[in-house]
Write a protein that holds these residues in place. Sequence first.
Motif, PDB file in Angstrom:
ATOM      1  N   GLU A   1       0.820  -1.213   0.000  1.00 36.26           N
ATOM      2  CA  GLU A   1       0.000   0.000   0.000  1.00 36.26           C
ATOM      3  C   GLU A   1       0.856   1.268   0.000  1.00 36.26           C
TER       4      GLU A   1
ATOM      5  N   HIS B   1      -5.507  -0.746  -2.187  1.00 38.05           N
ATOM      6  CA  HIS B   1      -6.959  -0.778  -2.070  1.00 38.05           C
ATOM      7  C   HIS B   1      -7.593   0.067  -3.146  1.00 38.05           C
TER       8      HIS B   1
ATOM      9  N   LEU C   1     -15.168  -3.199  -2.306  1.00 37.60           N
ATOM     10  CA  LEU C   1     -14.013  -2.682  -1.580  1.00 37.60           C
ATOM     11  C   LEU C   1     -14.397  -1.527  -0.678  1.00 37.60           C
TER      12      LEU C   1
END
Lengths: 253, 331
Positions: free
Chosen positions: B170, B203, B319
């Motif tokens: 991330e 994400h 998500l």
Amino acid sequence: MSAWREARLVFRQQLRLSWRQPVWAVLALIQPLLYLALFGPLLRPLTHTPGFPPGSSWSVFVPGLLIQLAMFGTMFVGFGLIAEMRYGVVERMRVTPASRMALLMGRVMRDAVVLVGQAVLLIAIATVFGLRAPLLGLAAVLVIVLLLGISLSSFSYAAGLKLRSEDALAQLLNSLAVPLLLRSGILLPMSLAPRWLYLLSRLNPFSHVVDGARAAVRGDFGSGSIAVGFIAALGLAIAGVAVGTRTFHRETN
Amino acid sequence: MAAQTNQPMVEARGLGRTFRTRTGDVEAVAGVDFAVQAREVVGFLGPNGAGKTTTQRMLSTLLAPTSGEATVAGCDLRRNPVGVRRRIGYVAQGGSTNPNALCDEELVLQAQLYGLGAEEAGRRAADICARLDLADLGARQIKTLSGGQRRRLDVALGLVHGPGLVFLDEPSTGLDPQSRANLWTHIRGLRDELGTTVFLTTHYLDEADALCDRILIIDHGRIVAEGTPDQLKRRISGDLVIFTVGPEAERARGVLAGRPGVREAVPHDGTVRVTVERGEEGALPLMRALDAAGIPVASMQIARPTLDDVFLTLTGHSLRDQPAAEGRRPS
Ligand SMILES: Nc1ncnc2c1ncn2[C@@H]1O[C@H](COP(=O)(O)OP(=O)(O)OP(=O)(O)O)[C@@H](O)[C@H]1O
Ligand SMILES: [Mg+2]
């Protein structure tokens, strides 16, 4: 050889970080200095008590303070490692090819250097109070302090790495520190104690270290105490580094 | 470099990790198989707790797998972890810096721990700082940096030694749009100019879509889909064809449902939304069918599903509504 280089790199970085916050190293000196000022004078009349070791009260008291400094200055370094783990610094270093032993020893070396600096300062101040000791003896006591610092800082890092929590480490250290302090005759020589307690204290390697330090400061190079104290300190240092390195390997592989 | 050009940079075979906890075992990664080719940017996409970080930590030698094996940058993960460490860079999800240290110090130290000399390390540190917009911050204490600046420093620390393979967990969390775009440019540059292989988790669907050559979707420790962003979008959700038919929506659904190539037809607010394999080819026959049934079509629109739609189809949860996801676990 590359492990030595890596250890030095970590050492330098750690030293810079300590340098940036000198307040901790100074705070660690406050307790022994207070003892020196407040407790030291109380000991003077005791020198005539039967069982009190030979030498002036300062040469009995100051070595004890030095060992205490070595213990309390390094026992808590595990907290710093837990903080570093939380920051992600330890993981960042673990992902490099650097030797695990170097990651440990770089930190231990920093602690040892800070400790020796504090010890020298404490000796200098004690000299102002009235400590008189041969230079060779002082050098010997610094070596003992150094070895003890290496040992306890390694053990502390191992414990921090294993427990990973400040609370758990605090409990462990609390349960160890007070008995060690009292039983090794750091503040008062164990030779003043009843015989059974004295014999018990002989099982504690720290009490030999303290005796060795006292013998060194009063310049008693003839007795075996210095050698025994040195060997005890060396043994503790080797054990500490072995346990620390093993833990660094295990917990980080 | 130990890796040969036609060998995958990362190859996981049944790689798995089960954590023992007081409340029982947690199977974080359930034996995954996948490969990342050299010079590829691969995205690892999945909801919270899917097993992305655990997989990356295993591949970067930080965590011992409890099952399976892997080859990373030509080295066997179990037998030669030091070889793996020499050849990779890793940026952790949760930060990696001491707040009291200076940026430069940390960067130079990190490069030196990879074996670079002081001078070379200093040059690389300056170079990566310039590329990631950290140039003026070298002498600053890290605790004085903003969150996004600190995140860029984390990324810089993982890249400073110029590894051939990087794991980024991330990397763009907390970055503003401009820094994110800048990071993307840098990552593409790594691949295009230096031939670096990048394996990142994210994400952000737009990030995976824009940046990755290939995407692996992981959920509950299993890889549930794999492909290029386009392939995934096409294969899993198909395209959406939306006809505006006014009051005839319900009848239009009857006409279209069950026709060849139609997966689903849903009337919705004066329109009928039809999911087909390929929108460009599927739309005209449907249009004709509506025409033949006497339903006037006011307008037609073809929409590509977003990766979010893909995600919804594959994992049963979106998500963006993670809190709700727990209740909808496929059993
Ligand atoms: N040390 C650990 N002990 C026990 N369980 C763990 C441990 N580390 C991770 N887990 C569990 O393993 C699962 C996978 O976690 P992981 O960190 O890999 O998820 P992730 O896909 O990276 O999620 P996120 O998007 O939130 O970062 C989670 O259920 C997590 O709770
Ligand atoms: Mg994660």
